[in-house]
Every structure is written in C-alpha cells, then in structure tokens.
Design an enzyme around this catalytic site. Structure first.
Site, PDB file in Angstrom:
ATOM      1  N   TYR A  31     -28.676  74.397  65.220  1.00  0.00           N
ATOM      2  CA  TYR A  31     -28.683  74.854  66.608  1.00  0.00           C
ATOM      3  C   TYR A  31     -27.584  74.155  67.393  1.00  0.00           C
ATOM      4  CZ  TYR A  31     -30.649  70.571  68.579  1.00  0.00           C
ATOM      5  OH  TYR A  31     -30.830  69.275  69.002  1.00  0.00           O
ATOM      6  N   ARG A  50     -18.696  73.080  65.934  1.00  0.00           N
ATOM      7  CA  ARG A  50     -19.709  72.192  65.358  1.00  0.00           C
ATOM      8  C   ARG A  50     -20.823  72.987  64.701  1.00  0.00           C
ATOM      9  NH1 ARG A  50     -22.359  67.577  69.065  1.00  0.00           N
ATOM     10  NH2 ARG A  50     -23.472  69.376  69.921  1.00  0.00           N
ATOM     11  N   LYS A 149     -26.453  69.340  62.863  1.00  0.00           N
ATOM     12  CA  LYS A 149     -27.341  69.452  64.031  1.00  0.00           C
ATOM     13  C   LYS A 149     -28.442  70.428  63.627  1.00  0.00           C
ATOM     14  CE  LYS A 149     -27.062  69.816  69.086  1.00  0.00           C
ATOM     15  NZ  LYS A 149     -27.526  68.466  69.389  1.00  0.00           N
ATOM     16  N   GLU A 182     -28.601  55.956  68.335  1.00  0.00           N
ATOM     17  CA  GLU A 182     -28.585  56.892  69.462  1.00  0.00           C
ATOM     18  C   GLU A 182     -29.995  57.064  69.999  1.00  0.00           C
ATOM     19  OE1 GLU A 182     -26.972  60.400  67.690  1.00  0.00           O
ATOM     20  OE2 GLU A 182     -28.712  60.745  66.411  1.00  0.00           O
TER      21      GLU A 182
END
Length: 303
Positions: A31, A50, A149, A182
C-alpha cells in the site's frame, strides 16, 4: 463516499473484497498513503515508484500502468469532491483458495480510498506529542524487508496497543540489537549537539518519503545531518525530538517514556525546539512550491 475497486468507482457500501482475498487471509499485499493539497497529490511519482519497488520485492504484478494508477486516484478524489485529502492505495495478491502459494491468486485486488484530511490538533505542533520506547521490537530486516510497504502490520499494531495503554500518541521501536528504528507510523529525528540525527536504513526502517525531504531541507538550511545507529540513551539526551510522515509532516515530540523491560521508569521531557519549527516551516514551503509548480504545468487530471 465512493471507492475505486479494481476497474471502477463504486459506492463505499458496495466496495467489497472476498474473504478468500489473500490480503485478508495473509496480509499479502502492499500500500501507499498520500496527501492531497488543493487538488494536487504531493510527491505522487515518488509514491508510485515506491509502490512498484514493494511490488517487485514480493513478486506482485501491479494490474495497472502508471498513467492509469494516477487516473484512478484522481477519479476517486473527483467522485468524492475532495481537494484536501489523504489517499490510501492498496494492492493485495487477490482472490484465491486457501494456501500460501501466490499462484493461487489469478488477479490482484486494486483499491483506492480517499478521505477528507482533517488537520491534527494545533496543540500537537505547539506543545508536542507524548511517546514511549516500546517493548515491542521491530521485525528483523532479514525476516521482513522494511523496504516493502506491506499490509502485514501486526508488529506495529502491537506497539500501538502499548502506546494506547500508556495514553501516548506514538511508540518508538528498537531493533533486535537495541538501536532506534522508527515509530509505528513515522520516522524519528532528534537533535544532539546541534546535529540532526536519524536512524539509518540499515537499522531496519522504511525510507520514508517525508524523511528524505526533511533530510534534504535540513542540509539546504545549513544543518549537519547524521544517519546511523543510535541508542535510546542518545534520544533521552537530545535537545529536541520530532517525527515525520506523509500526513503529519513534521511533528515535535515533547516526552518519551521507556517501556522496555529494563528501564520502565525512565522519562525524558523535550521542548518544542527551533530546528523542529524551522523544518516544519520549510517543509510546508516545499509543499506550497510543489503544488504551485504542478498547477502551473497546465490542466491536471483533476480538471
């Protein structure tokens, strides 16, 4: 509300995906989330690039060409009469019988969802948000490549649950070696000795698009930037801390509580610093310039 599902716009009530979809069964998919400013999708090409990288890394065939992907997003925005919004583009492996073999799915499922963007509370930027160092470790990069991702978000969800239990906004995750990585939905920066520091990709993070812009803006404004391996102790000693992502842009962090098993009482309070304020201002100027440039190129798909 309308959703783009596979090849057409449908009412949200009709936007249904099979229980046999491998995105639902196994989190097998990818996504991107994008921000729309005044009818212009910020960094659309970078997000699509990406998306293709993620697809390549999991052997997923994207069922549309790049121009068609762009059209599908703008059509969804137009159907919902949105010019300031966020976009969620999802591609799953698709419908197939139960089993892990990707070849069981003949066609990917392609979905575009849009929602009106509602600004974060002003207090978040003025006073900063609260955070924790989560006891949940980031997935090993050797196990799940963070450059994908993906729809598989359980690791982050567990950290988010811990943040909610602590009544804070974000959870900062460490890798297996104990270094900063992160947040559950953000990249992290901190300032120490007037140097802007952020975990490197080698620590097992997603190379956020907003992260890259912020690093570039910092360098252009005379700041020294260091990407590397950093410990929680270095974060506690920082003069200021902030997080970044597509929707929040640059958001200051006012406090950090260590919830790992060895430091449950460690609390660090941070002021909203001048570097955070500067980079938020410069980021918003970057957005405004991008939007102006795209509009000057002529009629867009929106029109």
């Amino acid at each position: 509300m309308f959703v783009y599902l596979n090849n057409k716009i449908v009412p949200a009530s009709e936007a249904k995906v099979s229980v046999f979809d491998h995105g639902f069964l196994y989190g097998d998919g990818i996504y991107e989330t994008m921000r729309v400013y005044d009818g212009v999708i910020f960094m659309l090409d970078e997000h699509i690039k990406r998306l293709y990288r993620s697809a390549s890394l999991i052997g997923l065939n994207i069922p549309k060409k790049i121009p068609d992907i762009k059209i599908s997003i703008y059509e969804t925005l137009k159907a919902n009469s949105l010019t300031n919004a966020y976009v969620r583009l999802t591609i799953s492996r698709g419908y197939g019988t139960i089993g892990l073999d990707p070849d069981l799915c003949k066609e990917p499922t392609f979905v575009v969802m849009t929602n009106e963007f509602k600004s974060y509370p002003r207090s978040y930027y003025k006073e900063g948000i609260k955070s924790i160092i989560s006891s949940v470790r980031r997935n090993l990069k050797e196990a799940i490549n963070p450059q994908i991702k993906s729809l598989n978000f359980l690791n982050n969800i567990l950290a988010k649950i811990e943040a909610k239990q602590a009544d804070v906004y974000e959870a900062i995750m460490l890798n297996a070696e104990g270094y900063l990585t992160e947040g559950t939905i953000s990249n992290i920066f901190f300032v120490k000795d007037n140097i802007l520091c952020t975990p490197s990709v080698e620590c097992g993070i997603l190379d956020g698009i907003t992260r890259a812009i912020v690093i570039d803006l910092a360098l252009k404004n005379g700041l020294e930037v260091k990407e590397g391996k950093f410990t929680p102790e270095e974060l506690y000693m920082a003069s200021e801390v902030f997080i970044t992502n597509t929707t929040m842009e640059v958001m200051p962090v006012s406090s950090i509580v260590d919830r790992t098993m060895h430091n449950t009482a460690c609390i660090a309070h941070k002021p909203v610093g001048e570097i955070s304020k500067l980079l938020l201002k410069k980021y918003q100027q970057e957005v405004n310039g991008y939007v102006k440039e795209k509009k000057a190129e002529g009629p867009s798909l929106w029109e």
